[in-house]
Motif scaffolding. Structure first.
Motif, PDB file in Angstrom:
ATOM      1  N   ALA A  47      38.736  14.492  71.948  1.00 29.83           N
ATOM      2  CA  ALA A  47      38.019  15.539  72.690  1.00 29.83           C
ATOM      3  C   ALA A  47      36.611  15.712  72.113  1.00 29.83           C
ATOM      4  CB  ALA A  47      38.801  16.844  72.628  1.00 29.83           C
ATOM      5  N   HIS A  50      34.593  19.113  72.991  1.00 31.23           N
ATOM      6  CA  HIS A  50      35.206  20.306  72.406  1.00 31.23           C
ATOM      7  C   HIS A  50      35.018  20.334  70.890  1.00 31.23           C
ATOM      8  CE1 HIS A  50      37.092  20.364  76.362  1.00 31.23           C
ATOM      9  NE2 HIS A  50      37.433  21.617  76.135  1.00 31.23           N
ATOM     10  N   ALA A 108      37.539  19.913  80.875  1.00 32.06           N
ATOM     11  CA  ALA A 108      38.784  19.543  80.188  1.00 32.06           C
ATOM     12  C   ALA A 108      38.696  18.117  79.643  1.00 32.06           C
ATOM     13  CB  ALA A 108      39.960  19.663  81.148  1.00 32.06           C
ATOM     14  N   GLU A 109      39.295  17.922  78.471  1.00 29.37           N
ATOM     15  CA  GLU A 109      39.419  16.598  77.867  1.00 29.37           C
ATOM     16  C   GLU A 109      40.900  16.405  77.515  1.00 29.37           C
ATOM     17  OE1 GLU A 109      35.391  15.526  75.589  1.00 29.37           O
ATOM     18  OE2 GLU A 109      36.241  17.406  74.855  1.00 29.37           O
ATOM     19  N   THR A 150      43.448  21.030  76.205  1.00 27.79           N
ATOM     20  CA  THR A 150      42.744  20.047  75.381  1.00 27.79           C
ATOM     21  C   THR A 150      43.142  20.183  73.922  1.00 27.79           C
ATOM     22  OG1 THR A 150      40.865  20.014  76.898  1.00 27.79           O
ATOM     23  CG2 THR A 150      40.452  19.260  74.644  1.00 27.79           C
TER      24      THR A 150
END
Length: 189
Positions: A47, A50, A108-109, A150
């Motif tokens: 991610a 993030h 989102a990841e 995530t």
């Protein structure tokens, strides 16, 4: 000449190993809790956006003194509301958990990393692309979150201190007089 080549190759190998260690240290997040330090290995390969946002907020001291506003026994401990959760500057018990940071929300990841004990995930609203600064640490495995939230990291030491975080008594795990992240830094101590 061969001795020189060997020495040069050995030097390069040692230098590469040293820089790899320093690089991985940049992906360690240390959270000081009242009972002791928690070290989280961040996962920029899983991610990247993030992780970069968490590191930026931590580097600026934004997570210092932020409450664990939602803690559910056998599930998770949630924190990271830098807008309403700072217990020394503007703490708002009624709004803690509804804010974020001045940075933008993130897309989102999602990954295949499962939500197991010690995994750290990003909190969000119903919109999958609404994660900002809040995150949670899992007390136990919880497969229904897999692929829905995530994953940003995993606790590598100090889980015993996470286990001591005060639990919520409200219907949604809201905590009265919550514990806090005393100080959050990037890099392992």
């Amino acid at each position: 000449m061969k001795l020189f080549q060997f020495a040069a190759a050995l030097f390069l190998a040692i230098a590469a190993a040293g820089s790899a260690g320093a690089q991985s240290n940049d992906n360690m997040l240390t959270i000081e809790l009242k009972d002791g330090p928690v070290v989280i290995e961040l996962m920029p390969d899983v991610a990247p956006k993030h992780v970069a946002q968490i590191k930026e907020l931590a580097s600026k001291g934004e997570y210092d003194n932020v409450a664990f506003h939602r803690v559910i026994e056998g599930f998770m401990a949630q924190t990271g509301d830098v807008e309403f959760g700072d217990m020394e500057d503007g703490y708002n018990a009624g709004r803690a958990g509804t804010g974020g940071s001045k940075l933008p929300d993130l897309p989102a990841e999602f990954s295949k990393v499962p939500f197991e004990r010690g995994v750290v995930g990003m909190a969000r609203s119903q919109d999958p692309d609404s994660a900002n600064s809040q995150f949670f640490i899992m007390f136990a495995d919880y497969p229904p979150l897999n692929g829905q939230y995530t994953v940003v990291g995993k606790v590598v030491s100090g889980m015993e201190f996470v286990d001591k975080i005060k639990r919520g008594d409200g219907g949604n795990g809201e905590v009265t007089d919550p514990d806090r992240m005393v100080k959050v830094t990037v890099g392992k101590k």
